[in-house]
Scaffold this motif. Sequence first.
Motif, short mmCIF file in Angstrom:
data_model
loop_
_atom_site.label_atom_id
_atom_site.label_comp_id
_atom_site.label_asym_id
_atom_site.label_seq_id
_atom_site.Cartn_x
_atom_site.Cartn_y
_atom_site.Cartn_z
N LYS A 101 0.44 -1.21 0.02
CA LYS A 101 0.65 -0.16 -0.07
C LYS A 101 0.94 1.14 0.06
CE LYS A 101 -3.79 -2.26 2.63
NZ LYS A 101 -4.27 -2.35 3.58
N PRO A 102 0.59 2.21 -0.62
CA PRO A 102 1.31 3.04 -0.73
C PRO A 102 1.03 4.13 0.68
CG PRO A 102 -1.06 3.92 -1.47
CD PRO A 102 -1.15 2.28 -1.44
N LYS A 103 2.49 3.90 1.34
CA LYS A 103 3.05 4.69 2.99
C LYS A 103 2.52 6.40 2.99
CE LYS A 103 6.27 4.62 5.97
NZ LYS A 103 7.49 5.07 6.81
N LYS A 104 1.18 6.53 4.17
CA LYS A 104 0.91 7.67 3.91
C LYS A 104 2.10 8.30 4.96
CE LYS A 104 -3.82 7.57 5.43
NZ LYS A 104 -4.84 7.29 6.65
N SER A 105 2.23 9.76 4.41
CA SER A 105 3.11 10.65 5.63
C SER A 105 2.40 11.03 6.57
CB SER A 105 3.06 11.86 4.10
OG SER A 105 2.48 12.30 4.45
N SER A 106 3.52 11.48 7.13
CA SER A 106 3.57 11.53 8.74
C SER A 106 3.33 13.30 8.63
CB SER A 106 5.03 10.98 9.64
OG SER A 106 5.53 11.77 9.01
N ALA A 107 3.24 13.68 9.83
CA ALA A 107 2.88 14.61 10.37
C ALA A 107 4.20 15.74 9.52
CB ALA A 107 2.03 15.17 11.13
N LEU A 108 5.16 15.16 10.58
CA LEU A 108 6.62 15.61 9.90
C LEU A 108 7.08 15.68 8.42
CD1 LEU A 108 8.28 13.81 12.89
CD2 LEU A 108 7.78 16.33 12.63
N ASP A 109 6.96 14.78 7.58
CA ASP A 109 7.28 14.74 6.31
C ASP A 109 5.96 15.98 5.31
OD1 ASP A 109 8.90 12.21 7.26
OD2 ASP A 109 7.38 11.06 6.86
N ALA A 110 5.09 15.17 6.15
CA ALA A 110 3.93 16.64 5.28
C ALA A 110 4.76 18.29 6.04
CB ALA A 110 2.62 16.36 5.83
N ALA A 111 4.93 18.36 7.37
CA ALA A 111 5.09 19.37 7.19
C ALA A 111 6.73 19.90 7.31
CB ALA A 111 6.16 19.40 9.05
N THR A 148 0.62 18.45 18.22
CA THR A 148 0.83 17.35 18.07
C THR A 148 2.29 17.48 17.23
OG1 THR A 148 -1.25 16.59 18.26
CG2 THR A 148 0.58 15.19 17.41
N LEU A 149 2.13 18.27 16.42
CA LEU A 149 2.97 18.64 15.80
C LEU A 149 4.14 20.15 16.22
CD1 LEU A 149 4.26 18.79 12.53
CD2 LEU A 149 3.19 20.52 12.30
N TYR A 150 4.01 20.72 17.11
CA TYR A 150 4.56 21.15 17.39
C TYR A 150 5.96 20.17 18.60
CZ TYR A 150 6.36 25.14 20.36
OH TYR A 150 7.87 26.05 20.90
N SER A 151 4.89 19.15 18.73
CA SER A 151 6.03 18.02 19.75
C SER A 151 6.78 17.34 19.59
CB SER A 151 4.79 18.01 20.98
OG SER A 151 5.36 16.30 21.62
N ALA A 152 6.43 17.29 17.86
CA ALA A 152 7.36 16.05 17.56
C ALA A 152 8.05 16.96 16.42
CB ALA A 152 6.24 15.37 16.27
N ILE A 153 8.40 18.43 16.02
CA ILE A 153 9.32 18.96 15.51
C ILE A 153 10.36 18.66 16.90
CG2 ILE A 153 9.50 20.97 14.59
CD1 ILE A 153 6.97 21.08 13.06
N LEU A 154 9.85 18.94 17.79
CA LEU A 154 10.83 19.49 19.20
C LEU A 154 11.44 17.95 19.69
CD1 LEU A 154 9.09 22.14 21.56
CD2 LEU A 154 10.62 22.72 20.63
N ARG A 155 11.45 17.00 19.49
CA ARG A 155 11.16 15.83 19.54
C ARG A 155 12.16 15.60 18.41
NH1 ARG A 155 6.63 13.35 20.61
NH2 ARG A 155 6.52 12.84 18.39
N GLU A 156 12.14 15.95 17.89
CA GLU A 156 13.01 15.28 15.99
C GLU A 156 14.33 15.91 16.47
OE1 GLU A 156 13.46 16.16 11.69
OE2 GLU A 156 12.17 15.15 12.31
N LEU A 157 14.25 17.77 16.90
CA LEU A 157 15.35 18.26 17.31
C LEU A 157 16.60 17.84 17.95
CD1 LEU A 157 13.54 22.04 16.89
CD2 LEU A 157 15.34 21.08 15.31
#
Length: 180
Positions: A101-111, A148-157
């Motif tokens: 199946k085509p993989k759904k992009s995550s919010a981080l990938d889309a951002a 949630t996106l804000y938290s995910a970006i900070l976690r990646e940083l």
Amino acid sequence: MTKRQSPKPHSKGGTQKKGRRPAEAPEVQAPAATEPPVQPESLATGETPREAAAPPEPEQPLPESTPAEATVPLEVTPEPVAPEGAAPAKTKAKKAPKEPKPKKSSALDAAAKVLAESGEAMTTQAMIEAMAAQGYWSSPGGQTPSATLYSAILRELATKGEQARFVKTDRGKFGLRSQR
């Protein structure tokens, strides 16, 4: 003063909960350790099962033989028998591989995609709106996707450090690392 006895006895070990039955020990048969396997009388004499089942034939005189031609008694070993109720071994048929199946992009990938297309730093709320408008990603029904996106970006940083895709440019704004 005298102590009053309660109507119910208080014994810890013997009480059972309502509606439960006591567990019964399963019956286990111990294998005989030193006894040899029991053989039918006909097999103990050296006859094969076919000979044991056949009626006795009239005895015929055997031709005289020399000691070199003496016959050696045959040992009869019983064939292994499958346990009762055991089904024959089945081999599993391999299924045809499913189409990936085509993989759904995550919010981080889309951002990251939205930030690359816009070319400027954005707030997470603006990123969520742009991702939904362009069809890259939409919230599955959460109340605060921007948090949630804000938290995910900070976690990646925090975890990736210098290898992170994002960089915090201003209070509440993020850009791509290559955009500095």
